[in-house]
Design a protein around this motif. Structure first.
Motif, PDB file in Angstrom:
ATOM      1  N   PRO A 242       0.799  -1.143  -0.084  1.00 27.72           N
ATOM      2  CA  PRO A 242       0.087  -0.171  -0.045  1.00 27.72           C
ATOM      3  C   PRO A 242       1.043   1.380   0.119  1.00 27.72           C
ATOM      4  CG  PRO A 242       0.113  -0.924   2.220  1.00 27.72           C
ATOM      5  CD  PRO A 242       0.738  -1.970   1.339  1.00 27.72           C
ATOM      6  N   PRO A 243       0.237   2.513  -0.182  1.00 27.18           N
ATOM      7  CA  PRO A 243       1.048   3.530  -0.404  1.00 27.18           C
ATOM      8  C   PRO A 243       1.873   3.695   0.928  1.00 27.18           C
ATOM      9  CG  PRO A 243      -0.972   4.182  -1.257  1.00 27.18           C
ATOM     10  CD  PRO A 243      -1.124   2.722  -0.668  1.00 27.18           C
ATOM     11  N   GLY A 244       3.249   4.217   1.081  1.00 28.93           N
ATOM     12  CA  GLY A 244       3.735   4.569   2.264  1.00 28.93           C
ATOM     13  C   GLY A 244       4.526   3.336   2.791  1.00 28.93           C
ATOM     14  N   VAL A 245       4.507   2.165   2.102  1.00 26.82           N
ATOM     15  CA  VAL A 245       5.106   0.871   2.330  1.00 26.82           C
ATOM     16  C   VAL A 245       5.851   0.484   1.067  1.00 26.82           C
ATOM     17  CG1 VAL A 245       4.884  -1.638   3.102  1.00 26.82           C
ATOM     18  CG2 VAL A 245       3.358   0.106   4.083  1.00 26.82           C
ATOM     19  N   VAL A 246       6.963   0.184   1.512  1.00 26.28           N
ATOM     20  CA  VAL A 246       8.021  -0.649   0.461  1.00 26.28           C
ATOM     21  C   VAL A 246       8.517  -1.907   0.502  1.00 26.28           C
ATOM     22  CG1 VAL A 246       9.013   1.652  -0.195  1.00 26.28           C
ATOM     23  CG2 VAL A 246      10.048   0.476   1.398  1.00 26.28           C
ATOM     24  N   LEU A 247       8.989  -2.856  -0.415  1.00 26.67           N
ATOM     25  CA  LEU A 247       9.394  -4.050  -0.099  1.00 26.67           C
ATOM     26  C   LEU A 247      10.858  -4.224  -0.289  1.00 26.67           C
ATOM     27  CD1 LEU A 247       6.817  -6.215  -2.118  1.00 26.67           C
ATOM     28  CD2 LEU A 247       6.906  -5.377   0.377  1.00 26.67           C
ATOM     29  N   ARG A 248      11.704  -4.855   0.528  1.00 24.30           N
ATOM     30  CA  ARG A 248      12.960  -5.016   0.209  1.00 24.30           C
ATOM     31  C   ARG A 248      13.347  -6.642   0.464  1.00 24.30           C
ATOM     32  NH1 ARG A 248      12.480  -1.065  -1.658  1.00 24.30           N
ATOM     33  NH2 ARG A 248      13.238   0.869  -1.061  1.00 24.30           N
ATOM     34  N   GLU A 249      13.865  -7.027  -0.877  1.00 25.59           N
ATOM     35  CA  GLU A 249      14.265  -8.450  -0.852  1.00 25.59           C
ATOM     36  C   GLU A 249      15.331  -9.070   0.411  1.00 25.59           C
ATOM     37  OE1 GLU A 249      16.475 -11.608  -3.697  1.00 25.59           O
ATOM     38  OE2 GLU A 249      15.835  -9.722  -4.649  1.00 25.59           O
ATOM     39  N   ILE A 250      14.833 -10.205   0.901  1.00 23.42           N
ATOM     40  CA  ILE A 250      15.683 -10.737   1.965  1.00 23.42           C
ATOM     41  C   ILE A 250      16.266 -11.667   1.201  1.00 23.42           C
ATOM     42  CG2 ILE A 250      15.804 -11.881   4.114  1.00 23.42           C
ATOM     43  CD1 ILE A 250      13.151 -10.706   4.732  1.00 23.42           C
ATOM     44  N   THR A 251      17.643 -11.684   0.887  1.00 20.13           N
ATOM     45  CA  THR A 251      18.542 -12.419  -0.053  1.00 20.13           C
ATOM     46  C   THR A 251      18.708 -13.826   0.532  1.00 20.13           C
ATOM     47  OG1 THR A 251      20.545 -11.585   0.953  1.00 20.13           O
ATOM     48  CG2 THR A 251      19.508 -10.576  -1.038  1.00 20.13           C
ATOM     49  N   ASP A 252      18.518 -14.089   1.846  1.00 17.72           N
ATOM     50  CA  ASP A 252      18.938 -15.416   2.349  1.00 17.72           C
ATOM     51  C   ASP A 252      17.594 -16.293   2.648  1.00 17.72           C
ATOM     52  OD1 ASP A 252      18.636 -13.736   4.487  1.00 17.72           O
ATOM     53  OD2 ASP A 252      20.296 -14.457   5.523  1.00 17.72           O
TER      54      ASP A 252
END
Length: 308
Positions: A242-252
């Motif tokens: 949703p607006p105001g939230v971002v995703l950051r990949e967890i590589t492990d």
């Protein structure tokens, strides 16, 4: 078992029960009393000579024999329908039936389910049961273990990601590892869910301390709580924040693999093949909200059930 003792009425009643896995609702569908339905299914189980379902608390699940009986009932109904249509000089036809969970419908399948398809919504277990019993022609689910009794076709794989408020310190990173979650308060599914179990196992193996901020079911609600700053959430990288939230990949963390499953031998069935074609077209044209991509880490392929 005496096949002559198999009642077509009992088979039809059991098919309705297998759809609902609830005696009250199935009895309502059949316009009979709940005790009468209990009797029909008990007598059918006695005729088969095997239990047809198990009960764990309030949860009912079909046994392998129950799944086979439900599949027989639906196959018999389809044959009778085709026979009657042939007598009338017409062609029996029906819409294909697709079973999948909330996440697949919201973020993966896109235009593949827009029209001309009957839909069943359920978690992974219910999706697989719908396919095994013949209620669904095709199922779509995340599988870390491939069922030995179904044909599985890979569709797409997505990295797992951390959903964080856009102004959170971790939002400034391009990617993360589990160690970055140390001490975090997480929005997580209920304990019995497969995502929660896998996440807890991964955090424990990485010796990462964490606390549960709130428990919630379904990606939209998890993301909503993140937007309210109740905590952070590990989600499928295909979700739309949703607006105001971002995703950051967890590589492990391993990628999340989506598979289409169907009964063996039905791969060339027009109902199954047509659904697969529609889903692949939707994935290739980008009609889902996100596209499949390779995760930063290599992911072991799902193993067949029964292997270590």
């Amino acid at each position: 078992m005496e096949l002559s003792r198999l009642s077509t009425d009992a088979l039809a009643s059991f098919a309705a029960f297998a759809d609902r896995l609830n005696f009250t609702r199935a009895a309502e569908d059949l316009h009979i009393s709940q005790p009468a339905l209990h009797v029909k299914i008990r007598k059918l189980a006695e005729t088969i000579g095997r239990p047809l379902y198990t009960r764990h608390g309030r949860r009912i699940a079909l046994t392998p024999a129950g799944e086979a009986v439900a599949r027989l009932a639906r196959d018999f109904d389809a044959r009778v329908t085709a026979f009657l249509a042939d007598l009338d000089g017409t062609t029996a036809s029906r819409l294909p039936v697709l079973a999948a969970g909330e996440g697949a419908y919201l973020y993966l399948l896109g235009d593949a389910v827009r029209h001309g398809v009957r839909l069943i919504n359920g978690d992974r277990a219910r999706t697989l049961t719908a396919v095994r019993t013949g209620r669904a022609d095709l199922g779509v689910a995340v599988l870390d273990v491939l069922p030995a009794d179904l044909a599985a076709v890979p569709l797409a794989a997505y990295p797992q990601a951390l959903a964080v408020p856009a102004d959170h310190p971790l939002a400034g990173r391009t990617s993360l590892t589990l160690a970055d979650l140390a001490g975090a308060s997480l929005v997580v599914p209920p304990p019995a869910g497969p995502h929660r179990i896998a996440l807890e196992r991964a955090l424990r193996a990485a010796a990462v301390p964490w606390t549960a901020a709130v428990e919630a079911e379904g990606w939209p609600l998890l993301l909503h709580f993140v937007s309210l700053r109740a905590g952070l959430a590990v989600v499928n990288g295909c979700v739309v924040p949703p607006p105001g939230v971002v995703l950051r990949e967890i590589t492990d963390l391993p990628a999340v693999p989506y598979y289409a499953v169907h009964l063996p031998g039905r791969g060339t069935d027009p109902l199954v093949a047509g659904l697969l074609t529609r889903i692949r077209a939707a994935l290739n044209t980008g009609s889902p909200p996100c596209t499949s991509r390779s995760p930063s880490t290599s992911t072991p392929p799902p193993r067949p059930s029964g292997t270590c």
